[in-house]
Design an enzyme around this catalytic site. Sequence first.
Site, PDB file in Angstrom:
ATOM      1  N   GLU A  36      10.282   0.730  10.251  1.00 12.85           N
ATOM      2  CA  GLU A  36      11.337   1.737  10.052  1.00 12.85           C
ATOM      3  C   GLU A  36      10.676   3.078  10.330  1.00 12.85           C
ATOM      4  OE1 GLU A  36      13.276   4.541   8.643  1.00 12.85           O
ATOM      5  OE2 GLU A  36      13.226   3.642   6.640  1.00 12.85           O
ATOM      6  N   CYS A  60      13.916  10.208   7.126  1.00 12.24           N
ATOM      7  CA  CYS A  60      13.866   9.688   8.495  1.00 12.24           C
ATOM      8  C   CYS A  60      15.219   9.843   9.181  1.00 12.24           C
ATOM      9  CB  CYS A  60      13.421   8.237   8.483  1.00 12.24           C
ATOM     10  SG  CYS A  60      14.228   7.289   7.214  1.00 12.24           S
ATOM     11  N   LYS A  90       0.853  -1.199   0.000  1.00 15.32           N
ATOM     12  CA  LYS A  90       0.000   0.000   0.000  1.00 15.32           C
ATOM     13  C   LYS A  90       0.882   1.239   0.000  1.00 15.32           C
ATOM     14  CE  LYS A  90      -1.793   2.565   3.202  1.00 15.32           C
ATOM     15  NZ  LYS A  90      -1.645   3.895   2.595  1.00 15.32           N
ATOM     16  N   GLU A 112      10.677  15.112  15.804  1.00 13.61           N
ATOM     17  CA  GLU A 112      10.980  15.026  14.371  1.00 13.61           C
ATOM     18  C   GLU A 112      10.141  16.060  13.623  1.00 13.61           C
ATOM     19  OE1 GLU A 112       9.738  11.459  12.080  1.00 13.61           O
ATOM     20  OE2 GLU A 112      11.782  11.479  11.326  1.00 13.61           O
TER      21      GLU A 112
HETATM   22  O1  TXE Z   1       2.932   9.385   8.418  1.00 18.16           O
HETATM   23  P1  TXE Z   1       2.104   8.054   8.605  1.00 18.16           P
HETATM   24  P2  TXE Z   1       2.436  10.844   7.944  1.00 18.16           P
HETATM   25  C1  TXE Z   1       7.015  10.870  10.109  1.00 18.16           C
HETATM   26  C2  TXE Z   1       7.368  12.343   9.941  1.00 18.16           C
HETATM   27  C3  TXE Z   1       6.080  12.941   9.520  1.00 18.16           C
HETATM   28  C4  TXE Z   1       5.109  12.135  10.333  1.00 18.16           C
HETATM   29  C5  TXE Z   1       3.703  12.104   9.826  1.00 18.16           C
HETATM   30  O2  TXE Z   1       7.756  12.864  11.180  1.00 18.16           O
HETATM   31  O3  TXE Z   1       5.989  14.320   9.845  1.00 18.16           O
HETATM   32  O4  TXE Z   1       5.627  10.831  10.310  1.00 18.16           O
HETATM   33  O5  TXE Z   1       3.650  11.713   8.451  1.00 18.16           O
HETATM   34  C6  TXE Z   1       0.009   4.644   6.536  1.00 18.16           C
HETATM   35  N1  TXE Z   1      -2.562   1.737   9.891  1.00 18.16           N
HETATM   36  N2  TXE Z   1       7.349  10.077   8.930  1.00 18.16           N
HETATM   37  O6  TXE Z   1       1.223  11.286   8.655  1.00 18.16           O
HETATM   38  O7  TXE Z   1       0.696   8.397   8.970  1.00 18.16           O
HETATM   39  C7  TXE Z   1      -0.146   5.808   5.576  1.00 18.16           C
HETATM   40  O8  TXE Z   1      -1.249   5.603   4.731  1.00 18.16           O
HETATM   41  C8  TXE Z   1      -1.788   1.375   8.878  1.00 18.16           C
HETATM   42  C9  TXE Z   1       8.612   9.392   8.976  1.00 18.16           C
HETATM   43  O9  TXE Z   1       2.353  10.867   6.487  1.00 18.16           O
HETATM   44  O10 TXE Z   1       2.883   7.183   9.497  1.00 18.16           O
HETATM   45  C10 TXE Z   1       1.200   5.778   4.856  1.00 18.16           C
HETATM   46  O11 TXE Z   1       1.158   4.772   3.857  1.00 18.16           O
HETATM   47  N3  TXE Z   1      -1.173   2.252   8.074  1.00 18.16           N
HETATM   48  C11 TXE Z   1       8.764   8.450   7.893  1.00 18.16           C
HETATM   49  C12 TXE Z   1       2.158   5.359   5.956  1.00 18.16           C
HETATM   50  O12 TXE Z   1       1.364   4.754   6.964  1.00 18.16           O
HETATM   51  C13 TXE Z   1      -1.349   3.560   8.318  1.00 18.16           C
HETATM   52  C14 TXE Z   1       8.121   8.689   6.608  1.00 18.16           C
HETATM   53  C15 TXE Z   1       2.949   6.507   6.598  1.00 18.16           C
HETATM   54  O13 TXE Z   1       2.051   7.441   7.122  1.00 18.16           O
HETATM   55  C16 TXE Z   1      -2.154   4.003   9.393  1.00 18.16           C
HETATM   56  C17 TXE Z   1       6.853   9.375   6.713  1.00 18.16           C
HETATM   57  C18 TXE Z   1      -2.781   3.024  10.193  1.00 18.16           C
HETATM   58  N4  TXE Z   1      -3.538   3.348  11.238  1.00 18.16           N
HETATM   59  C19 TXE Z   1       6.541  10.070   7.844  1.00 18.16           C
HETATM   60  N5  TXE Z   1      -2.115   5.358   9.407  1.00 18.16           N
HETATM   61  C20 TXE Z   1      10.038   7.681   7.782  1.00 18.16           C
HETATM   62  N6  TXE Z   1      10.340   6.815   8.754  1.00 18.16           N
HETATM   63  O14 TXE Z   1      10.745   7.789   6.793  1.00 18.16           O
HETATM   64  C21 TXE Z   1      -1.333   5.759   8.386  1.00 18.16           C
HETATM   65  N7  TXE Z   1      -0.864   4.667   7.716  1.00 18.16           N
END
Ligand code: TXE
Length: 497
Positions: free
Chosen positions: A265, A299, A189, A396
């Site tokens: 991750e 990240c 996804k 972050e």
């Molecule tokens: O992340 P989400 P967001 C961090 C970074 C950023 C913050 C929020 O600090 O500001 O996260 O970003 C899916 N069950 N990183 O809101 O929500 C979502 O659809 C299952 C660090 O965009 O974690 C997407 O595919 N899946 C990071 C993925 O999770 C769910 C990279 C990431 O989204 C879900 C991105 C749920 N309940 C953001 N809710 C890194 N480690 O590189 C969301 N998703």
Amino acid sequence: MSGLSVKLKTPLTGEYDQPIGLFINNEWVKGVDGKTFEVINPTDESVLCSVQEATEKDVDLAVAAARKAFEGGWRRESPQKRGRLLSNLADLFEKNLELLAAVESLDNGKSITLAKGDISNCAGCLRYYGGWADKIEGKVVDTNADTFNYIRKEPIGVCGQIIPWNFPLLMWAWKIGPAVAAGNCVVLKTAEQTPLSALVAATFVKEAGFPPGVINIISGIGKIAGAALSSHMDVDKIAFTGSTIVGRQIMKAAASSNLKKVTLELGGKSPNIVFGDADIDNAISWVNFGIYYNHGQCCCAGSRIYVQDSIYDKFIQHFKARAEANQVGDPFHENTFQGPQVSKLQFDRIMGYIEDGKKAGATVETGGKRVGDKGFFIAPTIFSNVTEDMSIVQEEIFGPVCSISKFSTKEEVVKLANNTSYGLAAAVHTSNLNTALEVSNALKAGTVWVNQYNMLHHQLPFGGFKQSGIGRELGEAALENYLQTKTVSIRLGDALF
Ligand code: TXE
């Protein structure tokens, strides 16, 4: 693909066919519930198109397709064939590099130069794991004379993979490469902010020769499709890259469904340490690259910068000039280093942190504001005069914002650097080998760079200490995430010798 593709345009490629369906069983299909969601261009805030949205029922269909492919033959497919198909996919990425990079820049906003680098790394990663497919080996272990024991590595089965928007296609390759090389089938996804490049890449899955159901790509909302995948009873393993908060939810979903294996991750707040004996020009270039690469949406971004007091004033002055020289603007302009942030939500979050920093009394050395009045552009920002308890130092930000602090001794900086719940990456800049090794060993981080930053290689494991994650991406280590160990112990009867 009729009805499930639209014509979009990029400045690099002109018009191209953008798939908008769900890719299940090597076919393009509509979502069962008939839902779609809009994809926004972060450069000008316009709607690019709408894509089909997977809901729970579509996740069921994709998982069923993956299960059928796994049990129906993929698990017994020869390692050579798995390797060859991944290598075919790598070739198709290279052949279509310009198109994939252009779609990435259009949808994510990253500069076209960085996007081309991403696609080339995707091809390298897929080819690397293609090479691993026929090198996965077991072991023979002696216990006693009348028993023969062997240990086999087997694929786990159906793997759910949930990826973020900061490296939409690179995360696609990092996840699919090791999973498929190890003999698993996947349902991946994408992030709702950036579904487009992954769908274009899905067209190459069939062309590369993968049988139906081995690789399924769905667009969907985290709370709906992501949650359905992580709590699915027929998904054997879930791999996630994203926020720490959602990482916890994924673990809970896995625990309360079928105890599927979990790798995560997650976020970071990585320290970047500059000692007084470092080559200052090189250090400034790497510190700049460490925080502003990919608009700070990494990240492992080096967002906490610690500079030794002997060079602090000079460092700030030069670093400020370096940050101000970063070209912010149209991602399709070849000189652009920093495009827009990915979404309005991320833009607002980052601007919120900037306001928090100002209110807490930190000094804005440069930036601290948006660029232009259209698109999600933010000026490279440096805060000084920070204290360790400020949110801009602890949390972050995931944008082009860093804090810079002074230190005097090795012991002091190691303590400051480790003062975080995260542990993804860190860096040390010094010309003293002993300092480099001593500090690298003392840092609680999954990756430590010396005299460089953000240099990832698909041969090297990458992942987090502490709350930055579980498991490792890349290298041989990532294969382990997708294999399970079977012990076969055979009684031989009375030993002759
Ligand atoms: O992340 P989400 P967001 C961090 C970074 C950023 C913050 C929020 O600090 O500001 O996260 O970003 C899916 N069950 N990183 O809101 O929500 C979502 O659809 C299952 C660090 O965009 O974690 C997407 O595919 N899946 C990071 C993925 O999770 C769910 C990279 C990431 O989204 C879900 C991105 C749920 N309940 C953001 N809710 C890194 N480690 O590189 C969301 N998703």
